[in-house]
Design a protein around this motif. Structure first.
Motif, PDB file in Angstrom:
ATOM      1  N   GLN A  39       0.938  -1.334   0.218  1.00  0.00           N
ATOM      2  CA  GLN A  39      -0.105   0.303  -0.238  1.00  0.00           C
ATOM      3  C   GLN A  39       0.893   1.213   0.337  1.00  0.00           C
ATOM      4  N   HIS A  40       1.656   1.310   0.808  1.00  0.00           N
ATOM      5  CA  HIS A  40       2.650   2.732   0.716  1.00  0.00           C
ATOM      6  C   HIS A  40       3.894   2.306  -0.007  1.00  0.00           C
ATOM      7  N   TRP A  41       4.169   1.846  -1.292  1.00  0.00           N
ATOM      8  CA  TRP A  41       4.879   1.198  -2.616  1.00  0.00           C
ATOM      9  C   TRP A  41       5.377   2.504  -2.167  1.00  0.00           C
ATOM     10  N   ASP A  42       5.125   3.749  -2.939  1.00  0.00           N
ATOM     11  CA  ASP A  42       5.862   5.294  -3.118  1.00  0.00           C
ATOM     12  C   ASP A  42       4.974   6.154  -1.819  1.00  0.00           C
ATOM     13  N   ILE A  94      10.451  -5.560  -3.474  1.00  0.00           N
ATOM     14  CA  ILE A  94       9.492  -6.385  -2.712  1.00  0.00           C
ATOM     15  C   ILE A  94       9.211  -7.418  -1.993  1.00  0.00           C
ATOM     16  N   MET A  95      10.661  -7.596  -1.828  1.00  0.00           N
ATOM     17  CA  MET A  95      10.870  -9.145  -0.768  1.00  0.00           C
ATOM     18  C   MET A  95      11.078  -8.777   0.851  1.00  0.00           C
ATOM     19  N   ARG A  96      12.263  -7.301  -0.083  1.00  0.00           N
ATOM     20  CA  ARG A  96      12.756  -6.734   1.855  1.00  0.00           C
ATOM     21  C   ARG A  96      11.133  -6.322   1.813  1.00  0.00           C
ATOM     22  N   ARG A  97      10.503  -5.251   1.506  1.00  0.00           N
ATOM     23  CA  ARG A  97       9.122  -4.897   2.044  1.00  0.00           C
ATOM     24  C   ARG A  97       8.557  -6.003   2.613  1.00  0.00           C
ATOM     25  N   THR A  98       7.771  -6.847   1.832  1.00  0.00           N
ATOM     26  CA  THR A  98       7.580  -7.834   2.736  1.00  0.00           C
ATOM     27  C   THR A  98       7.738  -8.236   4.054  1.00  0.00           C
ATOM     28  N   VAL A  99       9.552  -8.690   3.570  1.00  0.00           N
ATOM     29  CA  VAL A  99       9.237  -9.434   5.270  1.00  0.00           C
ATOM     30  C   VAL A  99       9.690  -8.027   5.968  1.00  0.00           C
ATOM     31  N   ALA A 100      10.103  -7.135   5.836  1.00  0.00           N
ATOM     32  CA  ALA A 100       9.508  -6.168   6.990  1.00  0.00           C
ATOM     33  C   ALA A 100       8.094  -6.366   7.390  1.00  0.00           C
ATOM     34  N   ILE A 139      -0.639  -5.251   5.883  1.00  0.00           N
ATOM     35  CA  ILE A 139      -0.822  -6.418   6.024  1.00  0.00           C
ATOM     36  C   ILE A 139      -2.169  -6.194   4.131  1.00  0.00           C
ATOM     37  N   THR A 140      -2.394  -6.636   2.994  1.00  0.00           N
ATOM     38  CA  THR A 140      -2.642  -6.620   2.285  1.00  0.00           C
ATOM     39  C   THR A 140      -4.042  -7.516   2.167  1.00  0.00           C
ATOM     40  N   LYS A 141      -5.521  -7.729   2.121  1.00  0.00           N
ATOM     41  CA  LYS A 141      -6.549  -7.991   2.518  1.00  0.00           C
ATOM     42  C   LYS A 141      -6.386  -9.031   1.676  1.00  0.00           C
ATOM     43  N   ASP A 142      -5.771  -9.567   1.234  1.00  0.00           N
ATOM     44  CA  ASP A 142      -5.102 -11.032   0.962  1.00  0.00           C
ATOM     45  C   ASP A 142      -4.992 -12.063   2.027  1.00  0.00           C
ATOM     46  N   GLU A 143      -3.617 -11.238   2.161  1.00  0.00           N
ATOM     47  CA  GLU A 143      -2.806 -11.920   2.922  1.00  0.00           C
ATOM     48  C   GLU A 143      -3.473 -12.097   4.860  1.00  0.00           C
ATOM     49  N   ASP A 179       5.817   2.509  15.467  1.00  0.00           N
ATOM     50  CA  ASP A 179       6.034   3.384  14.658  1.00  0.00           C
ATOM     51  C   ASP A 179       7.123   3.770  14.443  1.00  0.00           C
ATOM     52  N   ARG A 180       7.948   3.746  15.734  1.00  0.00           N
ATOM     53  CA  ARG A 180       9.416   3.916  15.123  1.00  0.00           C
ATOM     54  C   ARG A 180      10.511   2.368  14.383  1.00  0.00           C
ATOM     55  N   HIS A 181       9.128   1.811  15.191  1.00  0.00           N
ATOM     56  CA  HIS A 181      10.095   0.491  13.891  1.00  0.00           C
ATOM     57  C   HIS A 181       9.843   0.681  12.166  1.00  0.00           C
ATOM     58  N   THR A 182       8.007   1.065  12.226  1.00  0.00           N
ATOM     59  CA  THR A 182       8.065   1.085  11.035  1.00  0.00           C
ATOM     60  C   THR A 182       8.596   1.701  10.554  1.00  0.00           C
ATOM     61  N   ALA A 183       9.318   3.150  10.309  1.00  0.00           N
ATOM     62  CA  ALA A 183      10.251   3.706  10.074  1.00  0.00           C
ATOM     63  C   ALA A 183      11.348   3.547   9.921  1.00  0.00           C
ATOM     64  N   VAL A 184      11.281   2.880  10.695  1.00  0.00           N
ATOM     65  CA  VAL A 184      13.030   3.153  10.436  1.00  0.00           C
ATOM     66  C   VAL A 184      13.775   1.450   9.564  1.00  0.00           C
ATOM     67  N   ALA A 185      12.690   0.477  10.142  1.00  0.00           N
ATOM     68  CA  ALA A 185      12.060  -0.872   9.178  1.00  0.00           C
ATOM     69  C   ALA A 185      12.515   0.005   7.144  1.00  0.00           C
ATOM     70  N   PHE A 186      11.317   0.732   7.417  1.00  0.00           N
ATOM     71  CA  PHE A 186      11.544   0.869   5.281  1.00  0.00           C
ATOM     72  C   PHE A 186      12.226   1.566   5.283  1.00  0.00           C
ATOM     73  N   ALA A 187      12.701   2.803   5.914  1.00  0.00           N
ATOM     74  CA  ALA A 187      14.375   3.518   5.868  1.00  0.00           C
ATOM     75  C   ALA A 187      15.008   2.800   5.084  1.00  0.00           C
TER      76      ALA A 187
END
Lengths: 339, 339, 339, 339, 339
Positions: free
Chosen positions: A336-339, B123-129, B163-167, B312-320
């Motif tokens: 969802q947050h891809w970009d 995508i793989m990295r983001r998915t794992v995160a 996560i997505t709806k499917d997941e 929030d911190r974990h999410t931000a740092v993980a994606f950065a």
């Protein structure tokens, strides 16, 4: 089962912990129910004897003994002894729980490296999971009364489906007079080696990681046994028990309300019910009960670990991992947050 | 959120800790606001009754009870009990925090070994995160009231983009009656295996290291649950609470200022406001509140862990890490001190 | 800087620790200088007022208050509270120090596996060392006042030669609202991966080992931040401070020398200077100062960790390892005891 | 052998710990049997002398000394000292047990990787197991009196079949004046290297894992020696012993029942048998005995570790693993819950 | 050297610990010899002055001061303070010992993987062993007075054969103003890399394992330095010392035997020798000496670690492993219990 009460005090609030005093299951009242009745009964009996049955001469003698007893109650620092003793017991209790084996990590790693969907791979995974549970049951039977009751013989384990009849026989044929919990774990290890030889575990790295985790599981099983074998020395427990019980024995006599006309210091008033002695009883005896409950956390107390529940959970989670999660993941897509 | 005050006392200085007494948020005053009002109210009511409502005979009886109560207050070593109990609670509290999972290390290692710039790698990295954060949310919902409020249903997690709806659907299809926080972590592991198969993780070493870290993360999640499941036995908490509350119940009566003309020892002066009893109240009750606050650090107290902030911190740092730092570094040049 | 005194007591000797009482820097006297002056001043003022300014009626009232206050001082077990509290603080303090990151091990392993003498290898090694120091500075700035003073802005770090201007810019471009100490460590990791790709690190084993150490370094940095974020709850500190300060407030009045002719018990003699109350002051207040000093060991106290010194040491050692020791050893010959 | 009593208190029950007071083996009574007889004897002798042998003048002097002694007994906080000391001893005692080497893990991993059924493989496995047991015996002989009695010379070890005559000779030829427990472990390591060279351990991974476990085993052996070398400083033990024994020496005189007609405060009644002093004796002396028993857990006390039993167990389990479980597992079939 | 006394109390026995009171070396008497003489001397001097030199008026004043002092001795809970302080010191002391580096494990693993019998391999092994010992000596010189005395300069280390002249020179040429104990360890690491390049260590696994152990050894050296750098804060030690010494200063006056005719409460009898005050002196001062001895365990006390002995042991064992055990094992044959 453990009493869970932390949600009731998740946020400090007005009267906070006070609410907990109203609990019954696992409470100090329930644990001390009988003891306090006995204590109160004996106290009342002595009191009535003193008040109505004794003649003056006997009363005088009783009073002397009472005052002597009362002075003793201040000589033994019960709180001190209990403080140190309970601290040791609490630490042991927690370490003991930390060492209860959990198969999760081993299964997690195994599912990563032995992830084939073919039947034989699945049989291998299930077999390893079964053998781990079997090893754990063998150890837990030796340690926990509740588990022993559930699985009194090998046949019960066979019936529950953890092993087959043949496996039970092979297990029994292994000659060793000591607890043989390591036999099924060795089998599990051999199954994994076979999986590597057949190429179902693709790399040496994989095999090594699973074996490492399995060895850790075995160590935890072993530690459970060690904690059970080496307890806090009997003398320490005896010393503490002696202190607490002799304290209350002395209280039974020393805390009686004596004839107020004789004006013994500290015995000026007669309020019939020794409220504060009873509070002390709940307090110190309760503290000792904390130790009693924690010294063998695998018993059947309200607040003991529920090992049977834990084993059901382990079984369910292990087989869910092995059958349903192995080698599968949702399709890889942009999130969802891809970009 | 945790109260941060160490900068105010970074350097020992004149009056040092005294400054901290002026704080309000998370302070002993705020925590004991209501309790102390009640205590003072009841004390005043008893005092007024004794002074104006009772006749001489009743006064005499009250005085006896008061003196009896006062003598009790010295029988229970409240400070001792609190000292031992709070020490146990503090240790547990800190261990509990040390076991809150941090995804940083896993992501750090993953970015090292799965560093491709192509979309699929990203995508793989983001998915794992995402899966790691999802697993953490699942555990934290079970443990923390605040997180449960934020994500009451799976839909809220979908909405937040973890996560997505499917997941979510696939997750729900996994059959297991116990908490299923390990499902997304197993997915993450499978995504990484796929990345190795596709050659995006170049070596077995790489895969092994990431899996190892992921397994550690899973263990931490598991431990969070264990700490929540096994608490300090209810009896211990009850015993301590009983000691403290009965102490102050006894104070309410025993620390009244009695008729100074009767010259009871220890009751020679009447200064109307029991300043020191109030100080004791703040002191002992405050100590108990320390325990109350720490026994469930995932609540919503001023001084509880702010798990939502942490997530929030974990999410931000993980994606950065995953998006911005992966596989890049500034050009390699001679630095300023080259020679 | 830490006060080093253990050599003065390396061997137990006549009067032993007594010698330490003569120290000034970091001493209890220095820390309590101002407080004790204030305490003595107020004590003297009260004493003079009582002796010369009050009339008989007022004196009587003062004496009552004094006796009341004095009895209070025995109600609060200051030593007990301080004992438990300081134990908790000391344990935390030492764990905190153990978690200060040391780059030595990472650099040591890197020099073993990335040992080429060509310029590019050397640049790589220096770059990794610089990035590690940069990461550490970023964390330490958040934790220690002294480091923040030394490097208030990125420019100061650039100036000190830890990073170049370009690197500072790239660092600032990374978008993340939380502390970004992991950015340079991620760079370091990427540099190492590049070194592997270029064959300068010859084996996967080598890369893995260095990355592992680097991840440990990152964890330590992270822990520094955690220790800074989660402190001992404010309530606990407040409770202890309240106990100690109210104790000495009560002493100011209760430990006055009252008119010896009135023969109050415990006030029989007038020796003008309350020597033992002062000793108690140094003793209990000193104990509290121990906690004050240790609760934030990154301050600028005499006895705080000297983080700036440590960082200079780390820089010097890291670069000495990287430049002077890498890949070299004395010629291999038979040693003196060969046979 | 350790006294196992936790099953008797597995579930908290009416009178709970009280039941333990009835135990004899390893009990406080058994441990204090002689001491308490001596104590009672001396007490009685002093009592009789005072009552019948002294004249009035001497009685008066004795009474003074008695009162002086009694006042001393309240000066030494025996319970405090014992509390702190015993806590240190208990921690050490448990760590010491945790560091007793267990060969299981090493053997378990070896059986996984060196699993051939041919004779030479089996000889290798048995040899490694024998060498590990030999190393353990060497260390244990240095630490435990019981093991030294069982294996006073190398010949006894040869006889027990742990090593052959030739091996004993080679062992003795190794020149080193310090304890040589590492010699057989080095041999074991060399046997494993040979197994790798001959291809019986198929991969480097396997060799590495076994060597790692073997090195851990060696470390544990080494730690056993260290714990034995560095004990709690003699001074600490002396200080505690001094406190307890001087306390009871003072009791012998101070707790006599003095002429009740003289009305000394605290000596108003004569009940001939000092019940509470005896309880204190069992209580404090028992606490000291806890320390005495735990300070060297490798002795021959009722409650010491039974190292000989442990070594028999290790031998049996090691050979059962090596011979019976190696490389075998039950046939792989679908289990009962397959669908 | 450490006093080993645990064999004397291996089995709890009649009078048990009492036997230890007869020891002299490392005993509380030896440690307190001088202090107790001074204490007794001053006590006697004051006593004689009071009895013979003062006039009645002065006596009266002295008596007041004495009573005031005596009341103070009960205000400071010396036992409490010492209990907490010594517990902290004991923990630190033991951790410190656990962190003394032992080369055994590194050498053990090196001998496994670098086991060639040719001269160059042997030189390499010896060289690594020498460098490790050299690194350890460098650290120990900084920490221990005894080691510094043994090796005051590099020349002494050269003479002892740990390094050659050339190596000493190369060492000195390394520019770094901080302790350079890591230089020889870096050399050792480079020697091992060379051994791998020359194929003498056959696999990367081998190299990695040895390097890992070497890095652990380096860490331990580093920790030794850290423990030496960061001690228990001076204030804490001062506070405790102040408490104990001021306690005994007050005793010197307060525990004098006053004119029994004046009948001061607590001063009713004159027995000339203050037996119990002396016991308290040995007891409390002895407890403080425990701390004094343990705060720097690398001194030259009777009970300090004998680091020089340890280093001789390390050297002997390291070279015995390297030269005599490497790559050899007794012939592989069927053992006694083969069937």
């Amino acid at each position: 089962m453990t009493i869970i009460y932390q949600y009731r005090v998740a946020t400090t609030s007005f009267v906070g912990f006070l609410k907990l005093l109203a609990a019954w299951r696992g409470s100090v009242y329930k644990l001390l129910f009988k003891e306090s009745l006995v204590f109160m009964g004996v106290y009342a009996a002595i009191s009535l004897t003193y008040r109505f049955a004794l003649n003056d001469q006997q009363k005088l003698q009783f009073e002397r003994v009472a005052i002597h007893c009362n002075s003793y109650t201040s000589l033994i620092p019960v709180s001190f002894v209990l403080g140190f003793y309970v601290t040791v017991v609490v630490q042991r209790w927690w370490q003991q729980f930390r060492n209860v084996p959990w198969p999760d990590r081993t299964i997690f790693v195994m599912c990563t490296y032995l992830s084939g969907q073919e039947e034989r791979a699945r049989i291998m995974r299930r077999t390893v999971a079964r053998y781990m549970m079997f090893g754990m049951i063998l150890i837990m039977r030796a340690v926990s009364v509740a588990v022993m009751k559930r699985f009194p013989t090998l046949d019960h384990i066979v019936e529950a489906g953890f092993i087959t009849k043949d496996e039970a026989e092979i297990y029994e044929k292994t000659e060793c007079q000591y607890l043989k919990f390591w036999v099924p774990l060795m089998w599990a290890s051999n199954v994994l080696t076979r999986a590597r030889q057949e190429g179902r575990i693709e790399t040496e790295f994989g095999l090594r990681m699973v074996i490492e985790q399995l060895a850790d599981f075995r160590d935890k099983c072993s530690l459970c046994f060690v904690y059970d074998w080496i307890t806090i020395p009997l003398v320490y427990t005896q010393v503490v028990t002696l202190a607490v019980y002799s304290f209350f024995a002395a209280c039974l006599v020393g805390r009686q309300f004596l004839d107020t006309e004789k004006n013994y210091p500290g015995y000026e008033y007669d309020i019939y019910v020794p409220v504060f002695t009873l509070l002390q009883f709940f307090f110190y005896m309760g503290w000792l009960k904390v130790a009693e409950q924690m010294i063998n956390p695998f018993g059947e107390d309200d607040d003991d670990y529920d090992i049977n529940w834990l084993m059901d959970r382990h079984t369910a989670v292990a087989f869910a991992l092995v059958d349903q999660c192995c080698g599968r993941h949702p399709p890889l897509i942009r999130d969802q947050h891809w970009d």
